[in-house]
Design a protein around this motif. Structure first.
Motif, PDB file in Angstrom:
ATOM      1  N   THR A   5       0.849  -1.177   0.000  1.00 27.36           N
ATOM      2  CA  THR A   5       0.000   0.000   0.000  1.00 27.36           C
ATOM      3  C   THR A   5       0.886   1.228   0.000  1.00 27.36           C
ATOM      4  OG1 THR A   5      -1.665  -1.183   1.261  1.00 27.36           O
ATOM      5  CG2 THR A   5      -1.835   1.205   1.204  1.00 27.36           C
ATOM      6  N   ARG A   6       0.692   2.051  -0.982  1.00 28.97           N
ATOM      7  CA  ARG A   6       1.465   3.280  -1.075  1.00 28.97           C
ATOM      8  C   ARG A   6       0.672   4.399  -0.419  1.00 28.97           C
ATOM      9  NH1 ARG A   6       1.773   6.660  -6.132  1.00 28.97           N
ATOM     10  NH2 ARG A   6       2.978   8.396  -5.422  1.00 28.97           N
ATOM     11  N   ILE A   7       1.300   5.038   0.536  1.00 29.73           N
ATOM     12  CA  ILE A   7       0.639   6.150   1.212  1.00 29.73           C
ATOM     13  C   ILE A   7       0.714   7.369   0.313  1.00 29.73           C
ATOM     14  CG2 ILE A   7       0.692   7.665   3.213  1.00 29.73           C
ATOM     15  CD1 ILE A   7       1.771   5.310   4.808  1.00 29.73           C
ATOM     16  N   ARG A   8      -0.435   7.939   0.070  1.00 30.15           N
ATOM     17  CA  ARG A   8      -0.515   9.107  -0.793  1.00 30.15           C
ATOM     18  C   ARG A   8      -0.106  10.338  -0.001  1.00 30.15           C
ATOM     19  NH1 ARG A   8      -5.784  11.943  -3.041  1.00 30.15           N
ATOM     20  NH2 ARG A   8      -6.367  11.527  -0.916  1.00 30.15           N
ATOM     21  N   PRO A   9       0.819  11.138  -0.533  1.00 34.44           N
ATOM     22  CA  PRO A   9       1.204  12.351   0.189  1.00 34.44           C
ATOM     23  C   PRO A   9       0.049  13.344   0.222  1.00 34.44           C
ATOM     24  CG  PRO A   9       2.228  12.314  -1.978  1.00 34.44           C
ATOM     25  CD  PRO A   9       1.512  10.994  -1.803  1.00 34.44           C
ATOM     26  N   ALA A  10       0.048  14.185   1.236  1.00 34.13           N
ATOM     27  CA  ALA A  10      -0.985  15.216   1.348  1.00 34.13           C
ATOM     28  C   ALA A  10      -0.881  16.158   0.160  1.00 34.13           C
ATOM     29  CB  ALA A  10      -0.819  15.986   2.651  1.00 34.13           C
ATOM     30  N   ALA A  11      -2.017  16.585  -0.325  1.00 35.74           N
ATOM     31  CA  ALA A  11      -2.040  17.500  -1.468  1.00 35.74           C
ATOM     32  C   ALA A  11      -1.490  18.866  -1.089  1.00 35.74           C
ATOM     33  CB  ALA A  11      -3.465  17.638  -1.984  1.00 35.74           C
ATOM     34  N   LEU A  12      -1.575  19.189   0.195  1.00 36.80           N
ATOM     35  CA  LEU A  12      -1.156  20.494   0.700  1.00 36.80           C
ATOM     36  C   LEU A  12      -0.413  20.277   2.009  1.00 36.80           C
ATOM     37  CD1 LEU A  12      -1.800  23.695   0.390  1.00 36.80           C
ATOM     38  CD2 LEU A  12      -3.486  23.242   2.142  1.00 36.80           C
ATOM     39  N   LEU A  80      -6.365  20.866  -7.739  1.00 37.93           N
ATOM     40  CA  LEU A  80      -5.389  20.854  -8.829  1.00 37.93           C
ATOM     41  C   LEU A  80      -4.525  22.113  -8.841  1.00 37.93           C
ATOM     42  CD1 LEU A  80      -7.409  19.273 -11.757  1.00 37.93           C
ATOM     43  CD2 LEU A  80      -5.584  18.238 -10.415  1.00 37.93           C
ATOM     44  N   TYR A  81      -5.066  23.219  -8.332  1.00 42.78           N
ATOM     45  CA  TYR A  81      -4.309  24.473  -8.285  1.00 42.78           C
ATOM     46  C   TYR A  81      -3.360  24.524  -7.091  1.00 42.78           C
ATOM     47  CZ  TYR A  81      -8.293  25.790 -11.207  1.00 42.78           C
ATOM     48  OH  TYR A  81      -9.268  25.832 -12.167  1.00 42.78           O
ATOM     49  N   LEU A  82      -3.527  23.584  -6.145  1.00 44.01           N
ATOM     50  CA  LEU A  82      -2.817  23.663  -4.867  1.00 44.01           C
ATOM     51  C   LEU A  82      -1.844  22.522  -4.588  1.00 44.01           C
ATOM     52  CD1 LEU A  82      -5.934  24.743  -2.795  1.00 44.01           C
ATOM     53  CD2 LEU A  82      -4.033  26.208  -3.501  1.00 44.01           C
ATOM     54  N   ILE A  83      -1.840  21.486  -5.409  1.00 43.20           N
ATOM     55  CA  ILE A  83      -0.981  20.321  -5.144  1.00 43.20           C
ATOM     56  C   ILE A  83       0.467  20.762  -4.960  1.00 43.20           C
ATOM     57  CG2 ILE A  83      -0.015  18.210  -6.170  1.00 43.20           C
ATOM     58  CD1 ILE A  83      -2.779  17.692  -7.349  1.00 43.20           C
ATOM     59  N   GLY A  84       1.064  20.294  -3.878  1.00 40.98           N
ATOM     60  CA  GLY A  84       2.463  20.609  -3.594  1.00 40.98           C
ATOM     61  C   GLY A  84       2.678  21.930  -2.878  1.00 40.98           C
ATOM     62  N   SER A  85       1.603  22.636  -2.565  1.00 44.95           N
ATOM     63  CA  SER A  85       1.724  23.933  -1.897  1.00 44.95           C
ATOM     64  C   SER A  85       1.981  23.770  -0.401  1.00 44.95           C
ATOM     65  CB  SER A  85       0.434  24.746  -2.070  1.00 44.95           C
ATOM     66  OG  SER A  85       0.209  25.060  -3.421  1.00 44.95           O
ATOM     67  N   THR A  86       2.531  24.813   0.187  1.00 47.31           N
ATOM     68  CA  THR A  86       2.711  24.881   1.636  1.00 47.31           C
ATOM     69  C   THR A  86       1.927  26.072   2.154  1.00 47.31           C
ATOM     70  OG1 THR A  86       4.908  23.883   1.527  1.00 47.31           O
ATOM     71  CG2 THR A  86       4.390  25.166   3.504  1.00 47.31           C
ATOM     72  N   MET A  87       1.116  25.815   3.185  1.00 41.48           N
ATOM     73  CA  MET A  87       0.320  26.856   3.813  1.00 41.48           C
ATOM     74  C   MET A  87       0.918  27.170   5.172  1.00 41.48           C
ATOM     75  SD  MET A  87      -3.740  26.588   4.513  1.00 41.48           S
ATOM     76  CE  MET A  87      -4.536  27.503   5.813  1.00 41.48           C
ATOM     77  N   ASP A  88       1.117  28.447   5.450  1.00 40.55           N
ATOM     78  CA  ASP A  88       1.724  28.889   6.700  1.00 40.55           C
ATOM     79  C   ASP A  88       0.839  29.977   7.315  1.00 40.55           C
ATOM     80  OD1 ASP A  88       3.586  29.155   8.747  1.00 40.55           O
ATOM     81  OD2 ASP A  88       5.089  30.182   7.532  1.00 40.55           O
ATOM     82  N   TRP A  89       1.037  30.231   8.592  1.00 41.94           N
ATOM     83  CA  TRP A  89       0.381  31.348   9.281  1.00 41.94           C
ATOM     84  C   TRP A  89       1.483  32.291   9.722  1.00 41.94           C
ATOM     85  CZ3 TRP A  89      -4.130  33.643   9.919  1.00 41.94           C
ATOM     86  CH2 TRP A  89      -4.277  34.578  10.948  1.00 41.94           C
ATOM     87  N   VAL A  90       1.379  33.550   9.343  1.00 44.64           N
ATOM     88  CA  VAL A  90       2.415  34.525   9.649  1.00 44.64           C
ATOM     89  C   VAL A  90       1.788  35.727  10.357  1.00 44.64           C
ATOM     90  CG1 VAL A  90       4.163  36.056   8.657  1.00 44.64           C
ATOM     91  CG2 VAL A  90       3.781  33.806   7.646  1.00 44.64           C
ATOM     92  N   GLU A  91       2.395  36.124  11.463  1.00 50.61           N
ATOM     93  CA  GLU A  91       1.961  37.318  12.189  1.00 50.61           C
ATOM     94  C   GLU A  91       3.169  38.214  12.417  1.00 50.61           C
ATOM     95  OE1 GLU A  91      -0.595  37.090  15.712  1.00 50.61           O
ATOM     96  OE2 GLU A  91      -0.863  34.962  15.236  1.00 50.61           O
ATOM     97  N   ASP A  92       2.987  39.499  12.207  1.00 52.67           N
ATOM     98  CA  ASP A  92       4.024  40.460  12.584  1.00 52.67           C
ATOM     99  C   ASP A  92       3.322  41.680  13.170  1.00 52.67           C
ATOM    100  OD1 ASP A  92       3.204  42.120  10.430  1.00 52.67           O
ATOM    101  OD2 ASP A  92       4.723  41.286   9.096  1.00 52.67           O
ATOM    102  N   ASP A  93       4.045  42.766  13.319  1.00 55.23           N
ATOM    103  CA  ASP A  93       3.467  43.961  13.936  1.00 55.23           C
ATOM    104  C   ASP A  93       2.337  44.584  13.118  1.00 55.23           C
ATOM    105  OD1 ASP A  93       5.197  43.717  16.037  1.00 55.23           O
ATOM    106  OD2 ASP A  93       6.651  45.167  15.262  1.00 55.23           O
ATOM    107  N   PHE A  94       2.290  44.294  11.828  1.00 59.93           N
ATOM    108  CA  PHE A  94       1.345  44.982  10.957  1.00 59.93           C
ATOM    109  C   PHE A  94       0.251  44.094  10.374  1.00 59.93           C
ATOM    110  CE2 PHE A  94       5.435  47.176  10.720  1.00 59.93           C
ATOM    111  CZ  PHE A  94       5.058  48.404  11.233  1.00 59.93           C
ATOM    112  N   THR A  95       0.531  42.814  10.175  1.00 62.63           N
ATOM    113  CA  THR A  95      -0.447  41.935   9.540  1.00 62.63           C
ATOM    114  C   THR A  95      -0.438  40.553  10.179  1.00 62.63           C
ATOM    115  OG1 THR A  95       1.128  41.124   7.893  1.00 62.63           O
ATOM    116  CG2 THR A  95      -0.192  43.047   7.278  1.00 62.63           C
ATOM    117  N   ALA A  96      -1.489  39.829   9.916  1.00 64.11           N
ATOM    118  CA  ALA A  96      -1.577  38.423  10.306  1.00 64.11           C
ATOM    119  C   ALA A  96      -2.411  37.724   9.250  1.00 64.11           C
ATOM    120  CB  ALA A  96      -2.225  38.281  11.680  1.00 64.11           C
ATOM    121  N   GLY A  97      -1.967  36.564   8.817  1.00 65.54           N
ATOM    122  CA  GLY A  97      -2.750  35.842   7.827  1.00 65.54           C
ATOM    123  C   GLY A  97      -2.043  34.602   7.331  1.00 65.54           C
TER     124      GLY A  97
END
Length: 117
Positions: A5-12, A80-97
């Motif tokens: 059984t091949r484990i499928r990597p996460a799309a994101l 299909l638009y997101l495969i292989g992407s990395t999602m992060d959360w970033v906060e600094d003094d001016f923005t968060a998202g």
């Protein structure tokens, strides 16, 4: 013959900071929310945008990613638009998202709110 059984990597891929933000969102989610979902609706100057919202039900073709703080879904029509992407959360003094490193994006708008594939 042994079948493997091949484990499928996460799309994101989610960074620890993104997983923590999902946990924070789920801790204050509406009672009927089953998770948080990423989609790519058509909007912005480049065509597609990233949108993260609470969801009350999973759709059959959504990608489901279990995180320590709750379930994260990726919209089936956006995957299909997101495969292989990395999602992060970033906060600094001016923005968060949430931020995205998307190898499928061919370009993005100047403000970083939308992208094209």
């Amino acid at each position: 013959m042994n079948a493997t059984t091949r484990i499928r990597p996460a799309a994101l891929n989610l960074t620890p900071a993104a997983e923590q933000r999902i946990a924070d969102l789920m801790a204050k989610a509406p009672a009927d929310a089953v998770g948080v979902k990423l989609s790519t609706p058509r909007r912005g100057c480049s065509g597609l945008a990233y949108s993260v919202d609470y969801v009350t039900e999973a759709k059959p073709f959504d990608e489901k990613i279990e995180t320590p703080g709750g379930t994260f879904y990726v919209d089936g029509s956006s995957i299909l638009y997101l495969i292989g992407s990395t999602m992060d959360w970033v906060e600094d003094d001016f923005t968060a998202g949430f931020t995205f490193q998307n190898p499928n994006a061919k370009g993005s708008c100047g403000c970083g709110e939308s992208f094209t594939v």
